[in-house]
Design a protein around this motif. Structure first.
Motif, PDB file in Angstrom:
ATOM      1  N   THR A   4       2.337   1.579  -3.484  1.00 17.40           N
ATOM      2  CA  THR A   4       1.307   1.965  -4.446  1.00 17.40           C
ATOM      3  C   THR A   4       0.817   3.383  -4.191  1.00 17.40           C
ATOM      4  O   THR A   4       0.569   4.146  -5.131  1.00 17.40           O
ATOM      5  CB  THR A   4       0.117   0.987  -4.377  1.00 17.40           C
ATOM      6  OG1 THR A   4       0.630  -0.342  -4.386  1.00 17.40           O
ATOM      7  CG2 THR A   4      -0.816   1.183  -5.541  1.00 17.40           C
ATOM      8  N   VAL A  53      -5.123  -0.299  -8.056  1.00 21.64           N
ATOM      9  CA  VAL A  53      -6.052   0.114  -7.007  1.00 21.64           C
ATOM     10  C   VAL A  53      -7.496  -0.013  -7.484  1.00 21.64           C
ATOM     11  O   VAL A  53      -8.354  -0.571  -6.791  1.00 21.64           O
ATOM     12  CB  VAL A  53      -5.758   1.568  -6.565  1.00 21.64           C
ATOM     13  CG1 VAL A  53      -6.891   2.112  -5.712  1.00 21.64           C
ATOM     14  CG2 VAL A  53      -4.454   1.635  -5.792  1.00 21.64           C
ATOM     15  N   SER A 108      -5.154   0.132   1.461  1.00 27.01           N
ATOM     16  CA  SER A 108      -4.240   0.968   2.245  1.00 27.01           C
ATOM     17  C   SER A 108      -3.488   1.937   1.338  1.00 27.01           C
ATOM     18  O   SER A 108      -3.058   2.995   1.792  1.00 27.01           O
ATOM     19  CB  SER A 108      -3.286   0.122   3.081  1.00 27.01           C
ATOM     20  OG  SER A 108      -2.618  -0.796   2.274  1.00 27.01           O
ATOM     21  N   ALA A 109      -3.351   1.604   0.052  1.00 25.47           N
ATOM     22  CA  ALA A 109      -2.727   2.553  -0.881  1.00 25.47           C
ATOM     23  C   ALA A 109      -3.502   3.861  -0.895  1.00 25.47           C
ATOM     24  O   ALA A 109      -2.918   4.948  -0.891  1.00 25.47           O
ATOM     25  CB  ALA A 109      -2.681   1.973  -2.285  1.00 25.47           C
ATOM     26  N   GLY A 134       0.815  -1.210   0.000  1.00 20.30           N
ATOM     27  CA  GLY A 134       0.000   0.000   0.000  1.00 20.30           C
ATOM     28  C   GLY A 134       0.845   1.254   0.000  1.00 20.30           C
ATOM     29  O   GLY A 134       0.537   2.220  -0.702  1.00 20.30           O
ATOM     30  N   ASP A 155      -8.156  -0.482   9.259  1.00 19.23           N
ATOM     31  CA  ASP A 155      -7.936  -1.471   8.211  1.00 19.23           C
ATOM     32  C   ASP A 155      -7.502  -2.815   8.798  1.00 19.23           C
ATOM     33  O   ASP A 155      -7.873  -3.866   8.309  1.00 19.23           O
ATOM     34  CB  ASP A 155      -6.831  -0.979   7.261  1.00 19.23           C
ATOM     35  CG  ASP A 155      -7.368  -0.723   5.874  1.00 19.23           C
ATOM     36  OD1 ASP A 155      -8.581  -0.444   5.774  1.00 19.23           O
ATOM     37  OD2 ASP A 155      -6.585  -0.819   4.912  1.00 19.23           O
ATOM     38  N   TYR A 174      -6.048  -5.854   0.244  1.00 26.12           N
ATOM     39  CA  TYR A 174      -5.883  -4.774   1.220  1.00 26.12           C
ATOM     40  C   TYR A 174      -4.764  -3.825   0.852  1.00 26.12           C
ATOM     41  O   TYR A 174      -4.749  -2.686   1.310  1.00 26.12           O
ATOM     42  CB  TYR A 174      -5.705  -5.353   2.633  1.00 26.12           C
ATOM     43  CG  TYR A 174      -7.032  -5.501   3.299  1.00 26.12           C
ATOM     44  CD1 TYR A 174      -7.869  -6.538   2.948  1.00 26.12           C
ATOM     45  CD2 TYR A 174      -7.488  -4.550   4.206  1.00 26.12           C
ATOM     46  CE1 TYR A 174      -9.121  -6.658   3.497  1.00 26.12           C
ATOM     47  CE2 TYR A 174      -8.740  -4.656   4.766  1.00 26.12           C
ATOM     48  CZ  TYR A 174      -9.548  -5.714   4.414  1.00 26.12           C
ATOM     49  OH  TYR A 174     -10.807  -5.802   4.953  1.00 26.12           O
ATOM     50  N   GLY A 175      -3.817  -4.286   0.024  1.00 28.79           N
ATOM     51  CA  GLY A 175      -2.786  -3.375  -0.470  1.00 28.79           C
ATOM     52  C   GLY A 175      -3.430  -2.206  -1.195  1.00 28.79           C
ATOM     53  O   GLY A 175      -3.022  -1.056  -1.039  1.00 28.79           O
TER      54      GLY A 175
END
Lengths: 254, 288
Positions: free
Chosen positions: B77, B96, B172-173, B74, B221, B168-169
């Motif tokens: 990204t 994303v 959180s990005a 994240g 998160d 989830y990446g």
């Protein structure tokens, strides 16, 4: 224009050379075909109504704004889009902002140390010593270990000046350094700037403080509509302005 | 006259105080205490907990590892999303938008049953090719990957972690991007005017400030990840949910099993959300 940029001696003496500079924001011409030469040790004050392009011109000198056209040389380096040259020039050109822009997560001392260690690769001890020296120079050595938010506006701006000076710049740019300050704090910042001018620092100052212009400037430039309207010595501009637009501006502020 | 006014204002104050108390926490705590009491007195609960304990470790392992990978992904990204380089920006944005547009369950199934087998097939192909030109023996690891009898399959827990991480990446990005963009432009300009390059300015000036601001949403998160990790049960990964399904199906103790499953998640999420609240408070008193 009466200068020849290919002349080597000329370049040596003029630390900043601006030739036919343009900066457009969409259709707005913020800076319109400006050419200037600033010599080492000169204190140049730029005045003009808001929107006249004076801040934009200043920000073009260290490429915080990318010019739309024209050429800039700083200390003999021709500024292009190449980031290596831009970073080299920025190292030699200190900048002080209207909003101070101190780093809020760092103490005053850390604010002044950071770029010295990261950019100039000085040792921690060297950087601390330099930071303390500059803090003393701007008159607040006792504030080394507080955070910026604990300082008054005037003190914050003095830290910002110390931060720029710690990099041993050859030129200092001031972008309306007192415009965000309460009236009673303007003087302390102007005093620091006045001392710098006396010490022979090359300075380009965008300001509305006519007192500073009268007392410290070797040269005053009046801008309007993105162009340089008048470029002369302060006593002449204030007593005998040549251009009608200058007269109108001065009649409003004096 | 004065007296009645005084008592009226006292009453208002008392009502306000009462309304301000965290009653919800009291109710959750009481329910928890009641259930813990029943676990000790009720043999069924006791044996359910004994069965689900192993799942607790799996749930935590899946959550922690996925989360660690997700915030790393994240952060990178997020930096890509604020990049001026059009290639980096578009790659980051594509990732994303795709991942945020997919249900996590679908991502889990897709990664497990489409992407992982495809990757294994590619690796097999490399292994077989290398064996064909006599660079490796015919039964090398690459060629045998995915072969269950050789014990070389990619574990479903690993596939689940991969799926949760890339899902989830993306979330959180966006948190990191918002955090970076919330730092005023003047900070970057001040850093650059001192001669720092973009990465130095990011590392020393922008990110330290941005990360403090994104700690609370990142904490949320993490809680979401803990709950969402129950989806890995569809792959047969033996987390709390999967073990609960197994236990209830064989014992027909649906009520008590799912009481236990729910309580185990609830205790973890309530503790974590209190932690997030405390962090939030401490950051807001710290200023900036």
């Amino acid at each position: 224009m009466a200068f020849n940029i290919d002349n080597k001696d000329d370049k040596k003496e003029s630390i900043i050379i601006i030739k036919n500079l343009d900066k457009h924001f969409g259709r707005v011409k913020a800076v319109n075909n400006v050419s200037l030469e600033i010599k080492t040790g000169q204190v140049v004050v730029i005045i003009g109504p808001s929107g006249s392009g004076k801040s934009t011109l200043l920000r073009c000198i260290n490429y915080l704004e990318t010019p739309s056209g024209g050429d800039i040389w700083v200390d003999g380096i021709h500024l292009t889009r190449k980031s290596k040259d831009i970073n080299t020039v920025r190292r030699e050109v200190g900048m002080v902002f209207q909003q101070f822009n101190l780093f809020p997560h760092l103490t005053v001392l850390e604010n002044i140390i950071l770029a010295q260690t990261v950019v100039r690769q000085r040792s921690q001890n060297e950087a601390v010593e330099m930071a303390r020296k500059q803090l003393a120079r701007v008159g607040i050595p006792e504030k080394a270990n507080v955070y910026p938010e604990q300082l008054s506006g005037g003190q914050q701006q003095r830290v910002a000046i110390a931060r720029a000076l710690a990099m041993n710049p050859k030129v200092m740019l001031f972008d309306e350094p007192t415009s965000a300050l309460d009236p009673e704090m303007i003087k302390e910042v102007l005093e620091v700037m006045l001392n710098l001018a006396k010490e022979g620092m090359t300075m380009v100052v965008v300001t509305h403080e006519m007192g500073f212009a009268k007392n410290a400037a070797d040269r005053i430039i009046f801008m309007d509509g993105g162009s340089v309207i008048e470029d002369t010595i302060p006593s002449e501009l204030f007593t005998d302005p040549k251009h009608s637009r200058t007269k109108m501006f001065l009649s409003k502020i004096l | 006259m004065n007296d009645t006014r005084n008592s009226a204002s006292t009453q208002v104050r008392l009502t306000n105080t009462l309304a301000g108390l965290p009653w919800w926490l009291l109710i959750v705590t009481l329910a928890g205490l009641f259930m813990i009491y029943s676990f000790y007195t009720d043999k069924t609960y006791n044996s359910i907990f004994g069965f689900l304990k192993a799942g607790l470790i799996v749930t935590m392992r899946v959550t922690f590892i996925s989360y660690a990978i997700a915030i790393t992904l994240g952060l990178l990204t997020g930096l890509g999303r604020v990049s001026k380089n059009p290639i980096i920006y578009n790659v980051a944005t594509l990732y994303v938008q795709v991942m945020r547009g997919l249900p996590i369950l679908v991502t889990i199934l897709y990664v497990s049953f489409v992407i992982t087998p495809w990757l294994m097939a590619q690796i097999n192909w490399v292994g077989v090719s290398l064996a064909n030109i006599n660079l490796l023996s015919p039964d090398n690891v690459l060629a045998k990957l995915g072969d269950r009898s050789a014990g070389l399959n990619v574990d479903f827990e690993v596939r689940a972690i991969a799926a949760l991480s890339i899902s989830y990446g993306a979330f959180s990005a966006e948190i990191f991007r918002a955090g970076i963009e919330s730092i005023g432009r003047g900070q970057m300009e001040a850093a650059r005017s001192l001669g720092m390059n973009y990465f130095q300015a990011m590392r020393h000036v922008i990110l330290p400030q941005a990360i403090r601001r994104v700690l609370p949403p990142l904490g949320n998160d993490f809680i979401a990840m803990l709950k969402e990790s129950s989806l890995v049960s569809v792959l047969g990964v033996q987390d709390i949910t999967q073990l609960g399904r197994l236990y209830s199906a064989s014992s027909f103790e649906y009520l008590k099993t799912y009481n236990m499953v729910a309580l185990m998640y609830l205790i973890m999420t309530v503790i974590l959300s209190l932690g997030v609240k405390i962090t939030e408070k401490r950051l807001s008193t710290d200023g900036f």
